[in-house]
Design an enzyme around this catalytic site. Structure first.
Site, mmCIF file in Angstrom:
data_model
loop_
_atom_site.group_PDB
_atom_site.id
_atom_site.type_symbol
_atom_site.label_atom_id
_atom_site.label_comp_id
_atom_site.label_asym_id
_atom_site.label_seq_id
_atom_site.Cartn_x
_atom_site.Cartn_y
_atom_site.Cartn_z
ATOM 1 N N LYS A 59 -46.707 -18.492 -15.633
ATOM 2 C CA LYS A 59 -45.667 -17.680 -14.991
ATOM 3 C C LYS A 59 -45.943 -17.509 -13.504
ATOM 4 O O LYS A 59 -45.045 -17.684 -12.665
ATOM 5 C CB LYS A 59 -45.571 -16.312 -15.688
ATOM 6 C CG LYS A 59 -45.184 -16.395 -17.155
ATOM 7 C CD LYS A 59 -44.963 -15.030 -17.769
ATOM 8 C CE LYS A 59 -46.227 -14.197 -17.823
ATOM 9 N NZ LYS A 59 -47.247 -14.813 -18.709
ATOM 10 N N THR A 60 -47.167 -17.162 -13.151
ATOM 11 C CA THR A 60 -47.527 -17.005 -11.736
ATOM 12 C C THR A 60 -47.409 -18.330 -10.995
ATOM 13 O O THR A 60 -46.908 -18.388 -9.863
ATOM 14 C CB THR A 60 -48.955 -16.456 -11.604
ATOM 15 O OG1 THR A 60 -49.055 -15.204 -12.279
ATOM 16 C CG2 THR A 60 -49.326 -16.262 -10.142
ATOM 17 N N ASP B 101 -46.346 -9.067 -10.931
ATOM 18 C CA ASP B 101 -46.914 -9.379 -12.235
ATOM 19 C C ASP B 101 -46.967 -8.122 -13.100
ATOM 20 O O ASP B 101 -47.103 -7.004 -12.586
ATOM 21 C CB ASP B 101 -48.317 -9.958 -12.064
ATOM 22 C CG ASP B 101 -48.797 -10.702 -13.293
ATOM 23 O OD1 ASP B 101 -47.953 -10.978 -14.180
ATOM 24 O OD2 ASP B 101 -49.998 -11.016 -13.381
ATOM 25 N N THR C 139 -45.693 -9.861 -20.122
ATOM 26 C CA THR C 139 -46.141 -10.327 -21.430
ATOM 27 C C THR C 139 -45.532 -9.476 -22.539
ATOM 28 O O THR C 139 -45.715 -9.784 -23.713
ATOM 29 C CB THR C 139 -47.674 -10.256 -21.527
ATOM 30 O OG1 THR C 139 -48.107 -8.907 -21.246
ATOM 31 C CG2 THR C 139 -48.316 -11.192 -20.507
ATOM 32 N N ARG D 88 -54.265 -22.295 -19.214
ATOM 33 C CA ARG D 88 -55.386 -21.581 -18.593
ATOM 34 C C ARG D 88 -56.658 -21.778 -19.400
ATOM 35 O O ARG D 88 -57.739 -22.011 -18.846
ATOM 36 C CB ARG D 88 -55.064 -20.089 -18.463
ATOM 37 C CG ARG D 88 -56.186 -19.270 -17.815
ATOM 38 C CD ARG D 88 -55.842 -17.803 -17.773
ATOM 39 N NE ARG D 88 -54.710 -17.550 -16.897
ATOM 40 C CZ ARG D 88 -54.004 -16.408 -16.889
ATOM 41 N NH1 ARG D 88 -54.333 -15.443 -17.733
ATOM 42 N NH2 ARG D 88 -52.996 -16.251 -16.064
#
Length: 348
Positions: free
Chosen positions: A73-74, A118, A167, A226
């Site tokens: 997302k980032t 975020d 999230t 990640r």
């Protein structure tokens, strides 16, 4: 001290673990949509919206990115700013304590800036109210003076694009959610997509990895880039110490064994949760509070960090009566459900 507090291997496959000092993670981030692997539907739509905004020379509509941690997302927010050719400002909702914190950022942005928040679901109500007006009217409501002499002044700000990431989509308030023009939901990555990501990251890290080694790694990365990048860097370390210039399947097997990661991506603590339910509570049902106490963890950590992946893998069920271990979990742990039932009966 719980295993979460240990800085060892217990966080190796935790997708929520985010070390802000991990510079290598930033070097592996793609900078263009064409280099962003996976999430094809989101990329296709976003590419169209970006091109339309560039042609009109207008800011892109506000975006709300929904999905589990570690799915990009980032990274996608950074790519959006890069593709638009505009400034990128980033913060997190917990870092915004007072309205002046948000006003300080918005009052210094340039036209069409991409402003990324975020964990936007954790914004305080007063900040949300300020953000509503900023998103719709591109103005800031500011109170001058105190008491009876107080008055509200609206300060214009340049048109901008807000990108929020969360999230927990259900925790985003309806008024805030309704102000976003595009709300994509991120999905977990397939093994093929993770293999492609592993090969790309390996080339950036200047390390070679064999096809079967990459396939094995992709199976135990929880469908999360990640995690894939973090495990790949650990395999590089093992290969380097063993004097190998290539990461092969043997190195991956030995590395995963030393990290206590199995073929499903479960680490030692995940397996301990399942074993606790089986050995201490007969496979369930057991309440979340009781289970959290038995493993020495908080309920929030259990529900937010460990259970989602166990449920996704079909190893654990949440029922009105409590948590229940599935037959698949018995098979994965090499246990038999019949023997466990007999052991429980013998206790009484």
């Amino acid at each position: 001290m719980s295993m979460n507090d240990d800085l060892g291997f217990s966080t190796i496959v935790r997708s929520d673990y985010n070390d802000s000092f991990d510079d290598q993670e930033n070097t592996l981030r793609p900078h263009f949509l064409k280099d962003f692997l996976g999430q094809d539907s989101i990329k296709k739509n976003l590419s169209t919206f970006i091109e339309a905004a560039k042609q009109r020379e207008e800011p892109l509509d506000h975006l709300l990115l929904i999905g589990p941690p570690g799915l990009g997302k980032t990274t996608l927010a950074q790519i959006t700013a890069h593709e638009l050719g505009v400034d990128f400002k980033v913060t997190s909702a917990p870092a915004l304590d007072k309205p002046k914190d948000l006003a300080g950022i918005l009052s210094t942005i340039t036209p069409r800036t991409v402003f990324f928040i975020d964990e936007i679901h954790r914004l305080k109500p007063a900040l949300e109210e300020m953000l509503y007006i900023a998103m719709e009217d591109f103005e800031l409501d500011w109170i001058i003076g105190q008491g009876a002499a107080a008055r509200t002044v609206r300060i214009p700000i340049p048109p901008f694009t807000l990108i929020g990431a969360t999230t927990k989509a259900g925790s985003v308030s309806s008024p805030l959610r309704s102000r976003f023009g595009f709300i994509p939901r991120f999905e977990f990555y397939s093994k093929e997509e993770l293999s492609s990501i592993i090969f790309r990251s390996a080339s950036i890290l200047d390390v070679k990895i064999e096809n079967d080694a990459a396939d094995l790694l992709s199976q135990c990365c929880r469908g999360t880039p990640r995690v894939a990048n973090r495990v790949l860097r650990r395999m590089r370390d093992f290969a380097q110490v063993e004097g190998s210039s290539v990461i092969d399947k043997g190195i991956v097997k030995r590395g995963l064994s030393r990290l206590e990661i199995d073929e499903m991506g479960l680490e030692k603590y995940d397996r301990e949760i399942l074993k606790s339910i089986i050995q201490n509570f007969g496979g369930g049902p057991v309440g979340a509070e009781t289970l959290a106490i038995s493993i020495g963890e908080s309920i929030d950590t259990l529900e937010d960090f460990y259970e989602p992946y166990l449920i996704q893998c079909g190893l654990l069920q949440r029922t009105p009566r409590g948590r229940i271990v599935t037959a698949k979990a018995y098979e994965h742990l090499g246990l038999t459900q019949e023997n466990n039932t007999k052991n429980q009966i013998s206790l009484f």
